[in-house]
Design a protein around this motif. Structure first.
Motif, PDB file in Angstrom:
ATOM      1  N   LYS A 125     -43.066  13.653   0.972  1.00  0.00           N
ATOM      2  CA  LYS A 125     -44.009  13.671  -0.141  1.00  0.00           C
ATOM      3  C   LYS A 125     -45.090  14.734   0.027  1.00  0.00           C
ATOM      4  CE  LYS A 125     -43.345   8.835  -1.438  1.00  0.00           C
ATOM      5  NZ  LYS A 125     -43.930   7.472  -1.491  1.00  0.00           N
ATOM      6  N   ARG A 126     -45.371  15.091   1.283  1.00  0.00           N
ATOM      7  CA  ARG A 126     -46.352  16.145   1.551  1.00  0.00           C
ATOM      8  C   ARG A 126     -45.730  17.541   1.534  1.00  0.00           C
ATOM      9  NH1 ARG A 126     -51.199  14.358   3.863  1.00  0.00           N
ATOM     10  NH2 ARG A 126     -51.799  16.552   3.683  1.00  0.00           N
ATOM     11  N   GLY A 127     -44.424  17.620   1.263  1.00  0.00           N
ATOM     12  CA  GLY A 127     -43.763  18.912   1.177  1.00  0.00           C
ATOM     13  C   GLY A 127     -43.396  19.522   2.517  1.00  0.00           C
ATOM     14  N   ARG A 128     -43.429  18.733   3.581  1.00  0.00           N
ATOM     15  CA  ARG A 128     -43.072  19.240   4.912  1.00  0.00           C
ATOM     16  C   ARG A 128     -41.610  18.872   5.168  1.00  0.00           C
ATOM     17  NH1 ARG A 128     -48.480  17.398   8.065  1.00  0.00           N
ATOM     18  NH2 ARG A 128     -47.399  18.231   9.881  1.00  0.00           N
ATOM     19  N   ILE A 129     -40.761  19.653   4.515  1.00  0.00           N
ATOM     20  CA  ILE A 129     -39.356  19.291   4.370  1.00  0.00           C
ATOM     21  C   ILE A 129     -38.604  19.279   5.694  1.00  0.00           C
ATOM     22  CG2 ILE A 129     -37.197  19.906   3.238  1.00  0.00           C
ATOM     23  CD1 ILE A 129     -39.389  18.852   1.370  1.00  0.00           C
ATOM     24  N   GLN A 130     -38.748  20.329   6.491  1.00  0.00           N
ATOM     25  CA  GLN A 130     -37.980  20.401   7.727  1.00  0.00           C
ATOM     26  C   GLN A 130     -38.366  19.276   8.687  1.00  0.00           C
ATOM     27  OE1 GLN A 130     -35.295  22.457   8.435  1.00  0.00           O
ATOM     28  NE2 GLN A 130     -35.151  20.911  10.039  1.00  0.00           N
ATOM     29  N   GLN A 131     -39.659  18.956   8.752  1.00  0.00           N
ATOM     30  CA  GLN A 131     -40.087  17.868   9.631  1.00  0.00           C
ATOM     31  C   GLN A 131     -39.517  16.529   9.149  1.00  0.00           C
ATOM     32  OE1 GLN A 131     -44.358  18.379   9.572  1.00  0.00           O
ATOM     33  NE2 GLN A 131     -44.317  19.600  11.433  1.00  0.00           N
ATOM     34  N   ALA A 132     -39.437  16.355   7.827  1.00  0.00           N
ATOM     35  CA  ALA A 132     -38.840  15.128   7.291  1.00  0.00           C
ATOM     36  C   ALA A 132     -37.355  15.063   7.621  1.00  0.00           C
ATOM     37  CB  ALA A 132     -39.054  15.068   5.775  1.00  0.00           C
ATOM     38  N   PHE A 133     -36.653  16.195   7.500  1.00  0.00           N
ATOM     39  CA  PHE A 133     -35.234  16.234   7.883  1.00  0.00           C
ATOM     40  C   PHE A 133     -35.060  15.835   9.349  1.00  0.00           C
ATOM     41  CE2 PHE A 133     -34.013  19.221   4.285  1.00  0.00           C
ATOM     42  CZ  PHE A 133     -33.090  18.349   3.738  1.00  0.00           C
ATOM     43  N   ASN A 134     -35.966  16.310  10.207  1.00  0.00           N
ATOM     44  CA  ASN A 134     -35.873  15.986  11.635  1.00  0.00           C
ATOM     45  C   ASN A 134     -35.984  14.479  11.866  1.00  0.00           C
ATOM     46  OD1 ASN A 134     -35.656  18.698  12.191  1.00  0.00           O
ATOM     47  ND2 ASN A 134     -37.809  18.956  12.738  1.00  0.00           N
TER      48      ASN A 134
END
Length: 277
Positions: A125-134
């Motif tokens: 939701k904060r747009g930190r896509i790669q960290q969310a994928f991790n």
């Protein structure tokens, strides 16, 4: 206008790296900001004696550091530890403080997998896509026998993130899997939206005609698309593009190219932030 905050302690020469959040901080106010804005990612693993020593040595807040050391020795909760910091600094309103403390307390009742799920969704939701994928990759590896609803939620959210990255083919695959696992209408509608982006008009109409679920939801999707277009027409992004057209139509080509370069640089920076590890 925001109310000025009187800074507490010294501005650090050497920053402290908050690993869970992926950010370097230089002041106690920055630490408070990170706690309030990222409370879903904070738990007892987020603090240790190194942070306390940094508060004492770099920020020269020995009194606060002494209190925090006592709390660490007694194995205090994350809510108590960070509540002490926020109260000491007087960083935010009582309502925001109470909300943050309640979030930290809720985290304590979650198991490690629930925490990873909450963090992944927060990062997305904060747009930190790669960290969310991790975070989701961790869950795929460590929960082999996953409940279908949990699996569907991860598949759906990963589909959303691939759509953010304009990878509509991969997003469509995940939305379809999420629908097959949960039969959630929203997942199928997202799958249909991806097919709409990937196919030509004639191919899309044929696809809708061949699939019962698509026929049932296609009109609802078109209504939603119209609503999104209306929102975009009044958005700041569209206003910026219209201003570009004014430069161009007025033969102000130097201003036009400068603004195009600035907007492109902003978009590149936003994209890099989304995919940073």
């Amino acid at each position: 206008m925001s109310v000025p905050i009187l800074c507490t302690g010294k501005y650090a020469t050497k920053p402290f790296y908050l690993e869970k959040i992926g950010r370097r901080i230089y002041s106690i106010e920055e630490l408070c900001y990170c706690i309030v804005q990222n409370a879903y990612m904070i738990d007892s693993d987020s603090f240790d004696m190194a942070l306390v020593d940094w508060i004492a040595d770099e920020l020269l807040l020995e009194k606060l550091a002494d209190e925090l050391r006592k709390m660490l020795v007694h194995n205090c909760s994350a809510a108590s530890f960070f509540g002490m910091i926020i109260d000491y600094v007087g960083y935010t309103t009582k309502e925001d403080t109470d909300r943050t403390i309640e979030t930290l307390r809720s985290n304590a009742d979650m198991d490690v997998y629930e925490k990873r799920m909450a963090r992944a969704e927060f990062l997305m939701k904060r747009g930190r896509i790669q960290q969310a994928f991790n975070e989701y990759e961790y869950l795929w590896k460590h929960i082999p026998e996953m409940d279908k609803n949990v699996k569907a939620k991860i598949e759906h959210n990963e589909g959303v993130m691939y759509a953010y990255l304009f990878m509509f083919d991969r997003a469509a695959e995940l939305f379809l899997k999420a629908w097959e696992d949960s039969e959630d209408e929203e997942s199928y509608m997202c799958y249909l939206a991806c097919k709409r982006m990937l196919l030509g008009e004639r191919e899309y109409v044929a696809f809708v005609g061949e699939h019962k679920e698509a026929r049932n939801l296609s009109l609802k999707l078109e209504q939603r698309m119209d609503e999104v277009n209306d929102l975009y027409d009044s958005s700041s992004a569209n206003i910026k593009l219209r201003s570009l057209e004014l430069y161009r139509s007025g033969s102000k080509m130097s201003e036009y190219y400068n603004e195009v370069e600035r907007l492109t640089d902003d978009m590149k920076a936003e994209y890099r932030e989304m995919i940073q590890p």
